[in-house]
Design an enzyme around this catalytic site. Structure first.
Site, PDB file in Angstrom:
ATOM      1  N   GLN A  41       3.527 -87.117  44.456  1.00 32.64           N
ATOM      2  CA  GLN A  41       2.737 -88.346  44.378  1.00 32.64           C
ATOM      3  C   GLN A  41       3.081 -89.326  45.497  1.00 32.64           C
ATOM      4  OE1 GLN A  41       2.250 -89.587  40.389  1.00 32.64           O
ATOM      5  NE2 GLN A  41       1.000 -91.355  40.887  1.00 32.64           N
ATOM      6  N   ASP A  42       4.338 -89.788  45.552  1.00 30.05           N
ATOM      7  CA  ASP A  42       4.764 -90.645  46.663  1.00 30.05           C
ATOM      8  C   ASP A  42       6.255 -90.456  46.881  1.00 30.05           C
ATOM      9  OD1 ASP A  42       5.718 -92.150  44.471  1.00 30.05           O
ATOM     10  OD2 ASP A  42       5.225 -94.063  45.400  1.00 30.05           O
ATOM     11  N   PRO A  43       6.804 -90.954  47.985  1.00 29.19           N
ATOM     12  CA  PRO A  43       8.218 -90.700  48.296  1.00 29.19           C
ATOM     13  C   PRO A  43       9.163 -91.339  47.278  1.00 29.19           C
ATOM     14  CG  PRO A  43       7.026 -91.470  50.250  1.00 29.19           C
ATOM     15  CD  PRO A  43       6.124 -91.687  49.075  1.00 29.19           C
ATOM     16  N   CYS A  79       0.731 -89.958  48.825  1.00 29.61           N
ATOM     17  CA  CYS A  79       0.957 -91.245  49.485  1.00 29.61           C
ATOM     18  C   CYS A  79       2.234 -91.080  50.309  1.00 29.61           C
ATOM     19  CB  CYS A  79       1.108 -92.337  48.429  1.00 29.61           C
ATOM     20  SG  CYS A  79       1.360 -93.983  49.098  1.00 29.61           S
ATOM     21  N   ASN A 113       4.912 -96.165  43.865  1.00 32.77           N
ATOM     22  CA  ASN A 113       3.443 -96.181  43.920  1.00 32.77           C
ATOM     23  C   ASN A 113       2.841 -97.469  44.477  1.00 32.77           C
ATOM     24  OD1 ASN A 113       2.924 -93.543  42.876  1.00 32.77           O
ATOM     25  ND2 ASN A 113       3.463 -94.303  40.842  1.00 32.77           N
TER      26      ASN A 113
END
Length: 217
Positions: A61-63, A120, A129
């Protein structure tokens, strides 16, 4: 990434000013506070796994948003950093599926053709997020669509509801989609554990005369 096949193909599928807007966004957010990963590592997934070498795509999803964790590859952290809970569960499932792996850094997977992509690509420190929906999704959706357009078979590993929504982009019947619950502690017991994605992936690659991934490397 600038001179890579990824860059050329992505550029063809996005508006002409898109990369300029990305650079403006990055100049702004990196000047305002701590953002992960380091700017030079944002596109690491695409530089470590060239388009020509792509065999597997694992979508995050994101780092990670803690100090020292994010390195530009989904789910991966440097070996010197403790494995975050999702990575702990990934390694636990790998241990049950194929064998024990001690390393937290997944760069060796990337070098074998496993694209470790986050939807993302940046995150402010301690704000999970926070950059979702701002700039990155057209770019990373284009990456998924380019992977789908590959002639050679690709395995798409989609963990959790967010990743599974991207299944709509995967229309090529040559490819394999492996999906399950997310490895997060909140959901790992609802279908991630026991899903055996690593051996399923390798079985498919072998069936298609492709070199399997050495997940323990």
């Amino acid at each position: 990434m600038e001179h890579s096949t990824w860059h050329r193909k992505i550029k063809e599928s996005l508006p002409p000013d898109y990369f300029a807007r990305i650079n403006q966004f990055l100049d702004q957010v990196y000047s305002q506070g701590r953002v992960y990963p380091k700017r030079e590592h944002i596109f690491k997934a695409l530089t470590e796994t060239p388009y020509e070498d792509l065999k597997v795509l694992i979508l995050g999803q994101d780092p990670y948003h803690g100090p020292g964790q994010a390195q530009g590859l989904s789910f991966s952290v440097p070996d010197s950093i403790a494995a975050p809970p999702s990575l702990q569960n990934i390694l636990k499932e790998l241990s049950e599926d194929i064998g024990k792996r001690d390393h937290h850094d997944l760069t060796s997977w990337a070098k074998q053709g496993v694209l470790l992509l986050n939807a993302c690509l940046t995150v402010p420190e301690h704000q999970a997020n926070a950059h979702a929906g701002l700039i990155w999704e057209p770019f990373t959706d284009a990456v998924i669509q380019l992977a789908n357009a590959k002639e050679s078979p690709v395995v798409f590993i989609l963990w959790g509801g967010f990743a599974r929504k991207k299944k709509a982009f995967i229309t090529n019947p040559k490819h394999l989609v492996i999906e399950s619950a997310h490895p997060s502690p909140l959901s790992a017991y609802r279908g991630f554990f026991g899903s055996r994605p690593f051996s399923k992936c390798n079985a498919f690659l072998k069936e298609n005369q492709l070199e399997p991934i050495d997940w323990l490397q």
